[in-house]
Design an enzyme around this catalytic site. Structure first.
Site, PDB file in Angstrom:
ATOM      1  N   PRO A 118       0.837  -1.214   0.000  1.00  0.00           N
ATOM      2  CA  PRO A 118       0.000   0.000   0.000  1.00  0.00           C
ATOM      3  C   PRO A 118       0.863   1.252   0.000  1.00  0.00           C
ATOM      4  O   PRO A 118       1.850   1.346   0.741  1.00  0.00           O
ATOM      5  CB  PRO A 118      -0.805  -0.133   1.292  1.00  0.00           C
ATOM      6  CG  PRO A 118      -0.890  -1.612   1.531  1.00  0.00           C
ATOM      7  CD  PRO A 118       0.432  -2.159   1.057  1.00  0.00           C
ATOM      8  N   CYS A 119       0.482   2.209  -0.832  1.00  0.00           N
ATOM      9  CA  CYS A 119       1.324   3.400  -1.004  1.00  0.00           C
ATOM     10  C   CYS A 119       0.759   4.629  -0.297  1.00  0.00           C
ATOM     11  O   CYS A 119       1.362   5.702  -0.360  1.00  0.00           O
ATOM     12  CB  CYS A 119       1.487   3.707  -2.490  1.00  0.00           C
ATOM     13  SG  CYS A 119      -0.065   4.100  -3.340  1.00  0.00           S
ATOM     14  N   GLU A 120      -0.392   4.509   0.374  1.00  0.00           N
ATOM     15  CA  GLU A 120      -1.016   5.694   0.965  1.00  0.00           C
ATOM     16  C   GLU A 120      -0.103   6.428   1.934  1.00  0.00           C
ATOM     17  O   GLU A 120      -0.136   7.656   2.032  1.00  0.00           O
ATOM     18  CB  GLU A 120      -2.311   5.303   1.682  1.00  0.00           C
ATOM     19  CG  GLU A 120      -3.438   4.853   0.767  1.00  0.00           C
ATOM     20  CD  GLU A 120      -3.376   3.371   0.453  1.00  0.00           C
ATOM     21  OE1 GLU A 120      -4.311   2.852  -0.190  1.00  0.00           O
ATOM     22  OE2 GLU A 120      -2.377   2.713   0.834  1.00  0.00           O
ATOM     23  N   HIS A 139       3.017   6.899   1.711  1.00  0.00           N
ATOM     24  CA  HIS A 139       4.032   7.687   1.009  1.00  0.00           C
ATOM     25  C   HIS A 139       3.425   8.764   0.129  1.00  0.00           C
ATOM     26  O   HIS A 139       4.125   9.644  -0.359  1.00  0.00           O
ATOM     27  CB  HIS A 139       4.865   6.774   0.107  1.00  0.00           C
ATOM     28  CG  HIS A 139       5.642   5.724   0.824  1.00  0.00           C
ATOM     29  ND1 HIS A 139       6.677   6.015   1.678  1.00  0.00           N
ATOM     30  CD2 HIS A 139       5.534   4.365   0.805  1.00  0.00           C
ATOM     31  CE1 HIS A 139       7.189   4.878   2.146  1.00  0.00           C
ATOM     32  NE2 HIS A 139       6.512   3.874   1.635  1.00  0.00           N
TER      33      HIS A 139
END
Length: 395
Positions: A135-137, A139
């Site tokens: 999951p990139c949320e 960053h």
């Protein structure tokens, strides 16, 4: 197969093929006795794996999905419906390995005994390709609260620890470019850990619009191989210019159909008025005085509440594509936001991909938005995975 005669002679063959594939054309076919065994962590509904499968077939390899891991049980069912993995593991990736990411960051390398899941442990030494899209949320530049120090940012190190413990031959990890700015240097630690474990590492930020995806979506890829240097020449050879536009991807979906994937979202009366304004004035950006009060004193989100252009790539397709208040998601010629079908096309999912599971159960719109918006675009995955699968052919 779709008729290719109208695509123009300047379109590269593989790009022509992918557009045909998007609309339900035949994928790479043919039998192979040379399997490539794949494990996909944070797999979602399977966009990363779908592109990897096509890359394997393009090289004459047979993709075998040994394990798909995600905390989303429904997403795993969609993955299973489309990719038929040997096993699915409905758990947090961090619980699969008894190893502290802090130890990994200090240079201590895990071994197969660290794997806590029996199914994964049985695969140690037999995995050709490990995929991971944490999951990139945490960053994301849209995360104004915990960006650069979000606890989720260390998930990339969980993925690396599992890859090393599995002794995977090749590894591809995807995230947003902002991951490099994390205060704990998680990306740099991931690269150093892979190198310490004997991998050759190539990291690049790529734009999906260069790889037959009709959206500008920049993503960081960490590519690693224990066999030889990832083949960067293949990435350079696949870059296309100009990028495909919105028309290229969704022109044939202009009028909504009866499938749940083709039904537009209903909007509030206020947003209906905003959409109407864009069409009545032939505008693509909403003026500040028609925006919510928080935008009227100045903002840095010009694409929010905006309308797409037929002759340009879309912006990044996110999980908010059903709402005009979360990006430039108003259709170019129809007074509505994108349907899930259109968003899936813009992400590079072919019409043959089934966003349903056992019994043809139709998912909730919020589930569709998450699976589609969070996915690694399959054409981009295809291009990247080619660079590491090529190293398998040298073995």
């Amino acid at each position: 197969m779709q008729d290719l005669s109208g695509l123009g002679s300047d379109v590269e063959p593989w790009m022509r093929w992918w557009r045909t594939y998007l609309r339900g054309g035949i994928a790479n076919v043919g039998k192979s006795e040379f399997p490539v065994r794949i494990v996909d962590l944070f797999c979602g509904c399977g966009g990363f794996s779908l592109g990897a499968a096509e890359a394997a077939r393009a090289l004459g390899l047979l993709p075998v999905f040994e394990a798909a891991v995600d905390i989303d049980a429904a997403g795993l069912q969609v993955y299973s419906r489309n990719l038929q993995p040997v096993r699915t593991i409905n758990r947090d990736v961090g619980t699969l390995i008894g190893y502290s990411v802090h130890r990994l960051a200090r240079g201590e390398i895990p071994d197969r005994s660290s794997l806590l899941d029996p199914g994964l442990r049985s695969l140690a030494g037999r995995v050709d390709l490990l995929l991971a899209g944490p999951p990139c949320e945490g960053h994301s530049n849209l995360n104004n609260k915990t960006r650069r120090r979000d606890p989720r940012n260390t998930l990339v190190l969980d993925a690396v620890a599992v890859a090393i413990a599995l002794e995977a031959s090749t590894v591809v990890i995807e995230n947003v470019p902002g991951a490099r700015a994390d205060e704990r240097r998680v990306v740099q630690s991931a690269e150093e850990a892979l190198k310490s474990a004997g991998y050759r590492v190539l990291s690049r930020v790529l734009d999906a619009s260069d790889y037959a995806v009709a959206q500008t979506r920049r993503r960081l890829f960490i590519m690693a191989s224990r066999l030889s240097e990832p083949c960067e020449r293949m990435l350079a050879g696949l870059v296309k210019s100009p990028p495909p536009d919105v028309r290229w991807a969704i022109e044939d979906l202009e009028d909504a159909g009866e499938s749940p994937l083709d039904i537009p979202t209903r909007h509030s009366a206020e947003n209906e008025r905003r959409i109407a304004y864009l069409f009545e004035t032939h505008s693509y950006d909403l003026p500040d005085d028609l925006r919510p009060p928080c935008h009227r004193g100045g903002h840095t989100y010009p694409s929010v509440y905006g309308r797409l252009s037929w002759d340009k790539p879309a912006g990044t397709i996110t999980t908010g594509f059903t709402s005009m208040g979360r990006g430039r998601f108003v259709h170019p010629s129809r007074p509505r936001t994108l349907t899930p079908h259109e968003a899936a096309r813009l992400q590079g999912f072919p019409d043959s991909f089934r966003f349903v599971w056992e019994g043809d159960r139709v998912p909730a719109r919020s589930q569709l938005a998450k699976w589609i918006g969070d996915a690694v675009p399959p054409p981009l995955a295809y291009a990247v995975v080619l660079t590491v699968l090529k190293t398998l052919l040298t073995r």
